[in-house]
Design an enzyme around this catalytic site. Structure first.
Site, PDB file in Angstrom:
ATOM      1  N   THR A   1       2.747 -12.596   3.060  1.00 25.89           N
ATOM      2  CA  THR A   1       1.923 -13.126   2.541  1.00 25.89           C
ATOM      3  C   THR A   1       2.914 -14.968   2.256  1.00 25.89           C
ATOM      4  O   THR A   1       3.562 -14.847   2.844  1.00 25.89           O
ATOM      5  CB  THR A   1       1.840 -12.119   1.001  1.00 25.89           C
ATOM      6  OG1 THR A   1       1.479 -12.890   0.106  1.00 25.89           O
ATOM      7  CG2 THR A   1       3.284 -12.835   0.540  1.00 25.89           C
TER       8      THR A   1
ATOM      9  N   ASP B   1       0.611  -1.365   0.129  1.00 31.07           N
ATOM     10  CA  ASP B   1       0.194  -0.261  -0.113  1.00 31.07           C
ATOM     11  C   ASP B   1       0.701   1.423   0.104  1.00 31.07           C
ATOM     12  O   ASP B   1       0.015   2.400   0.631  1.00 31.07           O
ATOM     13  CB  ASP B   1      -1.045   0.211   0.848  1.00 31.07           C
ATOM     14  CG  ASP B   1      -1.891  -1.002   1.414  1.00 31.07           C
ATOM     15  OD1 ASP B   1      -2.179  -1.737   0.804  1.00 31.07           O
ATOM     16  OD2 ASP B   1      -1.864  -1.674   2.391  1.00 31.07           O
TER      17      ASP B   1
ATOM     18  N   GLY C   1      -4.278  -4.810  -4.270  1.00 29.29           N
ATOM     19  CA  GLY C   1      -4.424  -3.554  -5.055  1.00 29.29           C
ATOM     20  C   GLY C   1      -4.075  -2.289  -4.944  1.00 29.29           C
ATOM     21  O   GLY C   1      -3.370  -2.220  -5.232  1.00 29.29           O
ATOM     22  N   HIS C   2      -4.069  -2.091  -6.533  1.00 30.69           N
ATOM     23  CA  HIS C   2      -3.442  -1.235  -7.291  1.00 30.69           C
ATOM     24  C   HIS C   2      -4.694   0.447  -7.952  1.00 30.69           C
ATOM     25  O   HIS C   2      -5.194   0.134  -8.534  1.00 30.69           O
ATOM     26  CB  HIS C   2      -2.714  -1.439  -8.832  1.00 30.69           C
ATOM     27  CG  HIS C   2      -1.443  -2.702  -7.876  1.00 30.69           C
ATOM     28  ND1 HIS C   2      -0.351  -1.799  -7.943  1.00 30.69           N
ATOM     29  CD2 HIS C   2      -2.019  -3.871  -8.470  1.00 30.69           C
ATOM     30  CE1 HIS C   2       0.552  -3.268  -7.564  1.00 30.69           C
ATOM     31  NE2 HIS C   2      -0.734  -4.325  -8.078  1.00 30.69           N
ATOM     32  N   THR C   3      -4.240   1.073  -7.086  1.00 27.02           N
ATOM     33  CA  THR C   3      -5.329   2.610  -8.025  1.00 27.02           C
ATOM     34  C   THR C   3      -4.693   3.053  -8.459  1.00 27.02           C
ATOM     35  O   THR C   3      -3.594   3.881  -8.259  1.00 27.02           O
ATOM     36  CB  THR C   3      -6.081   2.967  -6.114  1.00 27.02           C
ATOM     37  OG1 THR C   3      -6.611   2.216  -5.964  1.00 27.02           O
ATOM     38  CG2 THR C   3      -6.858   4.361  -6.911  1.00 27.02           C
TER      39      THR C   3
END
Length: 429
Positions: A238, A13, A40-42
């Site tokens: 992870t 993030d 996620g990537h925005t």
């Protein structure tokens, strides 16, 4: 021609999406090499906002985008994400998108197992996204995985399904769940197979071809070094290696091709889910960081924990991943703070440490040693040159790079691609 590997140098993030988008616009190929659709990537391009979880960020700009063999692929999530992007006007076809044919699949049984384990763990849960990433990696290492190439040979899958279902049926029984419905699983795979296979190919071969032609290749890491299964805050990590070295093994190109390693570093620290966090602020300051930084996960929507910048952790991440230079992001979130702090070391049972220990008990007990600096009242938002920054913000940046022993290559001052101060171009030899 220079290549670039982008990794997160904290707990994920860090703002990789914006940086990768900026680099992808100048790359000839973008490669995802680990993780799944849990990161996620925005991307913000003009007025359009794109949210990606699985597809490489280059897909938005029409750049050749590749999912490497180090990724675990949920074919149904892939289809949904492609359909969402095409609905936003992004063109995706076999010319600009490819999937490694030896990429392992995430199946419904993996999602089931992920959820069952987290539910059973209660307060001791890891905090996974529940998307089956970990169980899929387990099956890969256990040589039980069904891979993309198997979708072309579903009628010859009995022996593999025997091994896979025997393993999962035993685990499911332990949770009081019925066995895997093999017939339903095969039918689901048969339905999705043509969609996935249109993009499948030996991507190592395609990458080798574009490399020989002088292409610029961008390797896009997911999550962050502190979540690495070996080097992270184990067991709150992870299930893949997130360090830069994985760019080679997860794509099919040799380590000499991974090029400039750009570590993405947030100007403060955040973490999602459980696990140690030495500089966490559970007060108004932490809340202020979270609100100003809009700290909610792209994938899960979970609120991120926030704290001061931890130079010890970032220095360790940069050393482990061989980071050439960092991209410092979200500096504008610190605008207006009267004082800012940087963690420069830890105290543990009377000793001072200049590294983060490996054992979970020690990680939970370390106390941060802070260096306090004056903040700045001016704004850094939208700055595109050093002249646009308050003097104290420049001092903060300089102190960060001194403490992490890694130079700043660029500074990001907003989600917009153009709002970037470039110190060293990663793509220049």
């Amino acid at each position: 021609m220079a290549n670039v590997t982008v990794i997160g140098a904290q707990w994920g993030d860090e703002g990789k999406g914006k940086i990768v988008d900026w680099l992808a616009s100048r790359a000839d190929a973008v490669v995802r090499f680990q993780g799944g659709h849990n990161a996620g990537h925005t991307l913000v391009v003009g007025e359009q906002v794109y949210k990606l979880s699985l597809l490489p960020s280059g897909i938005v700009t029409g750049t050749l985008s590749i999912i490497g063999n180090g990724v675990v692929l949920d074919p149904w999530a892939l289809k949904a994400e492609i359909e969402k992007l095409t609905g936003q006007g992004v063109e995706i076809n076999a010319e600009n998108f490819a999937i490694a044919d030896n990429c392992p699949l995430i199946l419904p049984l993996h999602r089931d197992l992920d959820g069952l384990r987290e539910q059973a763990a209660g307060a001791g849960k890891i905090g996974t996204t529940g998307r089956g990433i970990g169980p899929a990696y387990e099956d890969k290492v256990g040589r039980r995985a069904i891979r993309v190439c198997d979708l072309a040979h579903l009628d010859a899958l009995d022996a593999q399904l025997d091994r896979l279902c025997a393993h999962h049926d035993a685990l499911r029984a332990g949770f009081g769940q019925p066995p895997v419905d093999r017939a339903a699983l095969i039918e689901e795979l048969r339905e999705i197979a043509p969609y996935v296979l249109q993009f499948a190919q030996p991507v190592w071969k395609r990458l080798n071809t574009v490399r020989k032609a002088g292409a610029r290749i961008l390797f896009e890491g997911a999550q962050g070094v502190l979540l690495d299964v070996d080097h992270g805050t184990y067991p709150f990590v992870t299930s893949s290696n997130t360090v830069s070295g994985t760019a080679a093994s997860g794509s099919g190109l040799g380590p000499a091709q991974t090029g400039f390693v750009l570590g993405i570093v947030k100007a403060y620290t955040t973490r999602v889910g459980s696990g140690p966090f030495p500089t966490e602020l559970e007060d108004e300051t932490g809340q202020r960081l979270g609100e100003r930084g809009h700290e909610f996960g792209t994938v899960t929507g979970r609120k991120r924990r926030c704290g001061w910048f931890d130079a010890v952790l970032v220095r360790q991440s940069c050393a482990i991943s061989g980071v050439t230079g960092i991209a410092l992001t979200k500096l504008d979130v610190l605008d207006g703070f009267e004082k800012v702090k940087i963690c420069t070391g830890y105290r543990l049972r009377g000793k001072v440490l200049d590294y983060f220990p490996s054992h979970a008990a020690d990680q939970a007990e370390v106390e941060p040693i802070y260096e306090e600096m004056d903040g700045w009242s001016g704004t850094t938002a939208g700055a595109r040159s050093w002249a646009d920054l308050p003097a104290q913000a420049i001092k903060y940046i300089q102190r960060v790079q001194e403490l992490i022993e890694t130079p700043v290559a660029l500074v990001s001052t907003s989600p917009e691609r153009e709002d970037t101060i470039l110190v060293r171009d990663p793509f220049v030899d």
